[in-house]
Scaffold this motif. Structure first.
Motif, PDB file in Angstrom:
ATOM      1  N   UNK A  12       0.855  -1.065  -0.062  1.00  0.00           N
ATOM      2  CA  UNK A  12       0.021   0.062   0.095  1.00  0.00           C
ATOM      3  C   UNK A  12       0.749   1.396   0.045  1.00  0.00           C
ATOM      4  N   UNK A  13       0.552   2.246  -0.803  1.00  0.00           N
ATOM      5  CA  UNK A  13       1.157   3.652  -0.953  1.00  0.00           C
ATOM      6  C   UNK A  13       0.079   4.799  -0.376  1.00  0.00           C
TER       7      UNK A  13
ATOM      8  N   UNK B 173       8.121  18.167  -7.001  1.00  0.00           N
ATOM      9  CA  UNK B 173       7.791  17.135  -6.007  1.00  0.00           C
ATOM     10  C   UNK B 173       6.577  16.085  -6.727  1.00  0.00           C
ATOM     11  N   UNK B 174       5.729  16.962  -7.003  1.00  0.00           N
ATOM     12  CA  UNK B 174       4.398  15.957  -7.373  1.00  0.00           C
ATOM     13  C   UNK B 174       4.668  15.202  -8.413  1.00  0.00           C
ATOM     14  N   UNK B 175       5.710  15.802  -9.731  1.00  0.00           N
ATOM     15  CA  UNK B 175       6.087  15.229 -10.828  1.00  0.00           C
ATOM     16  C   UNK B 175       6.929  13.824 -10.376  1.00  0.00           C
ATOM     17  N   UNK B 176       7.651  14.009  -9.552  1.00  0.00           N
ATOM     18  CA  UNK B 176       8.541  12.808  -9.203  1.00  0.00           C
ATOM     19  C   UNK B 176       7.879  11.744  -8.695  1.00  0.00           C
ATOM     20  N   UNK B 177       6.709  12.030  -7.592  1.00  0.00           N
ATOM     21  CA  UNK B 177       5.982  11.051  -6.958  1.00  0.00           C
ATOM     22  C   UNK B 177       5.082  10.378  -7.762  1.00  0.00           C
ATOM     23  N   UNK B 178       4.392  11.008  -8.758  1.00  0.00           N
ATOM     24  CA  UNK B 178       3.603  10.357  -9.773  1.00  0.00           C
ATOM     25  C   UNK B 178       3.960   9.757 -10.793  1.00  0.00           C
TER      26      UNK B 178
ATOM     27  N   UNK C 120       3.442   7.717  11.211  1.00  0.00           N
ATOM     28  CA  UNK C 120       2.290   7.187  11.135  1.00  0.00           C
ATOM     29  C   UNK C 120       2.007   5.807  10.106  1.00  0.00           C
ATOM     30  N   UNK C 121       2.322   6.378   8.837  1.00  0.00           N
ATOM     31  CA  UNK C 121       2.058   5.433   7.958  1.00  0.00           C
ATOM     32  C   UNK C 121       2.992   4.312   7.842  1.00  0.00           C
ATOM     33  N   UNK C 122       4.244   4.541   8.391  1.00  0.00           N
ATOM     34  CA  UNK C 122       5.396   3.511   8.407  1.00  0.00           C
ATOM     35  C   UNK C 122       4.810   2.372   9.446  1.00  0.00           C
ATOM     36  N   UNK C 123       4.328   3.004  10.662  1.00  0.00           N
ATOM     37  CA  UNK C 123       3.823   2.103  11.836  1.00  0.00           C
ATOM     38  C   UNK C 123       2.689   1.178  11.334  1.00  0.00           C
ATOM     39  N   UNK C 124       2.059   1.698  10.411  1.00  0.00           N
ATOM     40  CA  UNK C 124       0.807   0.937  10.053  1.00  0.00           C
ATOM     41  C   UNK C 124       1.274   0.042   8.670  1.00  0.00           C
ATOM     42  N   UNK C 125       2.358   0.096   8.346  1.00  0.00           N
ATOM     43  CA  UNK C 125       2.754  -0.826   7.273  1.00  0.00           C
ATOM     44  C   UNK C 125       2.712  -0.235   6.171  1.00  0.00           C
ATOM     45  N   UNK C 126       2.384   0.994   5.837  1.00  0.00           N
ATOM     46  CA  UNK C 126       1.818   1.661   4.502  1.00  0.00           C
ATOM     47  C   UNK C 126       3.117   2.619   4.290  1.00  0.00           C
ATOM     48  N   UNK C 127       3.482   2.397   2.959  1.00  0.00           N
ATOM     49  CA  UNK C 127       4.549   3.203   2.361  1.00  0.00           C
ATOM     50  C   UNK C 127       4.120   4.736   2.032  1.00  0.00           C
ATOM     51  N   UNK C 128       4.613   5.754   2.566  1.00  0.00           N
ATOM     52  CA  UNK C 128       4.191   7.247   2.486  1.00  0.00           C
ATOM     53  C   UNK C 128       5.023   7.847   1.917  1.00  0.00           C
ATOM     54  N   UNK C 129       4.665   8.433   0.678  1.00  0.00           N
ATOM     55  CA  UNK C 129       5.047   9.354  -0.222  1.00  0.00           C
ATOM     56  C   UNK C 129       4.894  10.750   0.326  1.00  0.00           C
ATOM     57  N   UNK C 130       5.849  11.639   0.204  1.00  0.00           N
ATOM     58  CA  UNK C 130       5.539  12.920   0.691  1.00  0.00           C
ATOM     59  C   UNK C 130       5.895  14.296   0.109  1.00  0.00           C
TER      60      UNK C 130
ATOM     61  N   UNK D   7       6.850   8.089 -10.315  1.00  0.00           N
ATOM     62  CA  UNK D   7       7.591   6.752  -9.684  1.00  0.00           C
ATOM     63  C   UNK D   7       6.054   5.840  -9.067  1.00  0.00           C
ATOM     64  N   UNK D   8       5.414   6.275  -8.894  1.00  0.00           N
ATOM     65  CA  UNK D   8       4.189   5.675  -8.068  1.00  0.00           C
ATOM     66  C   UNK D   8       2.914   5.603  -8.692  1.00  0.00           C
ATOM     67  N   UNK D   9       1.907   4.649  -8.142  1.00  0.00           N
ATOM     68  CA  UNK D   9       0.517   4.673  -8.606  1.00  0.00           C
ATOM     69  C   UNK D   9       0.074   5.092  -7.329  1.00  0.00           C
ATOM     70  N   UNK D  10      -0.750   6.166  -7.279  1.00  0.00           N
ATOM     71  CA  UNK D  10      -1.237   6.732  -6.167  1.00  0.00           C
ATOM     72  C   UNK D  10      -2.911   7.020  -6.075  1.00  0.00           C
ATOM     73  N   UNK D  11      -3.419   6.488  -4.850  1.00  0.00           N
ATOM     74  CA  UNK D  11      -5.084   6.618  -4.953  1.00  0.00           C
ATOM     75  C   UNK D  11      -5.328   7.576  -3.854  1.00  0.00           C
ATOM     76  N   UNK D  12      -4.608   7.339  -2.818  1.00  0.00           N
ATOM     77  CA  UNK D  12      -5.015   8.099  -1.512  1.00  0.00           C
ATOM     78  C   UNK D  12      -4.132   9.232  -1.290  1.00  0.00           C
ATOM     79  N   UNK D  13      -4.516  10.565  -1.052  1.00  0.00           N
ATOM     80  CA  UNK D  13      -3.684  11.546  -0.585  1.00  0.00           C
ATOM     81  C   UNK D  13      -4.054  12.079   0.497  1.00  0.00           C
ATOM     82  N   UNK D  14      -3.153  12.463   1.612  1.00  0.00           N
ATOM     83  CA  UNK D  14      -3.689  13.294   2.842  1.00  0.00           C
ATOM     84  C   UNK D  14      -3.043  14.467   2.840  1.00  0.00           C
ATOM     85  N   UNK D  15      -3.870  15.650   3.206  1.00  0.00           N
ATOM     86  CA  UNK D  15      -3.199  16.977   3.165  1.00  0.00           C
ATOM     87  C   UNK D  15      -2.837  17.331   4.479  1.00  0.00           C
ATOM     88  N   UNK D  16      -1.988  18.012   4.898  1.00  0.00           N
ATOM     89  CA  UNK D  16      -1.801  19.014   6.040  1.00  0.00           C
ATOM     90  C   UNK D  16      -1.851  20.209   5.806  1.00  0.00           C
TER      91      UNK D  16
END
Ligand SMILES: Cc1ncc(COP(=O)(O)OP(=O)(O)O)c(N)n1
Ligand SMILES: Cc1ncsc1CCOP(=O)(O)O
Length: 423
Positions: A1-2, A60-65, A23-33, A67-76
């Motif tokens: 999961x990412x 930053x957006x260009x790099x993660x998208x 948080x994400x790492x603790x829950x076993x989910x790979x976190x892009x930032x 390199x990865x398939x992304x479905x869920x995004x959390x914003x702060x």
């Protein structure tokens, strides 16, 4: 999961992107930032908010998208630039956005002005869920009303507080009960919304994701990192799997000890989930640890939740004094052993006791005794003993942060006992 977290950077690691990744790492989910702003701060104040350029955020957006398939995004913490870019990516990749509308820090530093609020409303209308606290919710609804804006009907809104209210189209769908813990932990809101996002990415339905994230955030508050001016988030996931694994390993370790401190009634070892409500939040052996005829012992039964009564009551009472105490085991009482531990190991073990002859009528001995022993010293001790009573065997109870901690204490106590008896 990412998942992808888009937010500000807090060098102390309490909030923002650092909290999201932990948080994400603790829950076993790979976190892009993706970092929108660099926000040096402490638990007393925010020094500044340095917004990264549109070009840098674009890259930053260009790099993660790329390199990865992304479905869920959390914003702060967001900026106008980052919202403009995110809105384009939402459309292009059909992203599910969980927006934690951080309008200001707990230390009252404003992250948003009216122009940015306009952008946030645009983002809310392209988000799946927003997670304002009560104050943020009221500000958002007042802004929407004053500007005659509208929020889309299918937007989920989770108003966070002690209890959390899930709304959709002005209708309350569910209320998630919580606990009031008197500890302000920097980054709690960040951790909570990221945990929801992580569980969603694991396939949890929204209400299940919220429920599990609520349990998760309680552990993270209990185990928060003490800092000079407060507490920082310290995402910690203790669930049923954690407890069963701990107890299994604890029993594995016990079998490596020449354990002879077994009372006539037998021993049991139990461990609870954080903030246990009842026996069902506490796991133990369905049987007991009993002596065999060869001077050793049998471990009888399986590890199940709801299996313990006596030890469970001790944990339920102790955790009210210190929520970090989640485990207990009863072992055989020995007067010389208690005397030696008190005289020679007071730096290693805090010891308290209760006297059954002082027990009031119509109480649970374990609950009453544990409460008395804790109140006597103002904390949860490592060892609670009583000298027994009519038809009641004297007992030592060893308490700890988890069952592995308890077994290590029992191992040490057994060695002291063996050394006394050899003399
Ligand atoms: C970089 C950054 N992101 C978020 C926040 C908000 O954190 P906090 O003030 O502790 O509020 P909650 O996360 O508890 O809602 C921040 N201060 N800095
Ligand atoms: C009988 C007894 N009395 C004090 S501890 C103990 C053994 C463990 O009991 P339980 O399995 O109910 O926790």
């Amino acid at each position: 999961m990412v998942i992808l977290a888009v937010g500000g950077y807090d060098p102390t690691g309490g909030a923002g992107i650092s909290a999201d990744i932990k948080t994400s790492h603790t829950l076993g989910v790979y976190c892009l930032s993706i970092i929108t702003s660099i926000i040096p701060q402490t638990n007393k104040e925010v020094y500044e908010k340095y917004d990264l350029s549109k070009e840098n955020i674009e890259n930053q957006f260009k790099s993660v998208f790329e390199e990865f398939e992304i479905e869920y995004v959390k914003t702060g913490v967001l900026t106008s630039q980052s919202i403009d870019i995110l809105l384009k990516y939402i459309d292009k990749y059909d992203l599910k956005v969980i927006c934690d509308p951080v309008l200001a820090s707990t230390t009252k530093y404003n992250f948003v002005d009216e122009k940015l609020m306009d952008k946030y409303i645009e983002l809310f209308n392209k988000s799946y869920l927003i997670t304002p606290n009560r104050e943020e919710y009221n500000k958002i609804m007042e802004f929407v009303k004053n500007k005659n804006y509208h929020l889309k009907k299918d937007l989920y809104i989770l108003i966070t507080g002690i209890d959390d209210i899930l709304k959709r189209n002005s209708t309350t769908i569910n209320i998630f009960k919580g606990f009031k813990i008197n500890k302000e932990v920097h980054g709690t809101g960040c951790v909570y919304s990221t945990a929801i996002t992580a569980f969603l990415s694991k396939g949890y339905k929204l209400e299940d994701a919220i429920k599990e994230a609520k349990n998760f955030i309680l552990s993270s508050i209990i185990y928060a990192k003490k800092t000079k001016y407060g507490y920082n988030s310290n995402p910690t996931y203790i669930n049923k799997e954690t407890v069963i694994k701990n107890l299994s390993y604890a029993i594995y370790l016990l079998k490596k000890i020449n354990f002879t401190l077994i009372p006539e009634v037998g021993s049991n070892i139990a461990e609870s989930l954080p903030l246990p409500k009842d026996f069902n939040d506490i796991a133990s052996l369905t049987g007991r640890i009993i002596k065999n005829k060869l001077g050793g012992f049998y471990v009888v039964g399986d590890i199940e939740f709801g299996a313990s009564e006596h030890i469970a009551k001790i944990i339920l009472s102790a955790s009210k004094f210190n929520p970090k105490i989640r485990s207990c085991m009863n072992i055989k009482y020995d007067e010389d052993l208690i005397k030696t531990l008190k005289e020679k190991f007071k730096d290693k073990f805090i010891i308290s006791s209760f006297d059954r002859s002082e027990e009031p009528p119509n109480v649970s001995t374990m609950e009453w005794g544990t409460t008395i022993a804790c109140k006597k010293i103002g904390k949860v001790p490592d060892i609670i003993y009583d000298k027994g009573g009519l038809g009641k065997e004297p007992m030592i109870r060893v308490l700890g942060k988890d069952s592995i901690d308890v077994i290590k204490k029992v191992e040490f106590i057994q060695k002291i006992y063996n050394s006394i008896k050899e003399k």
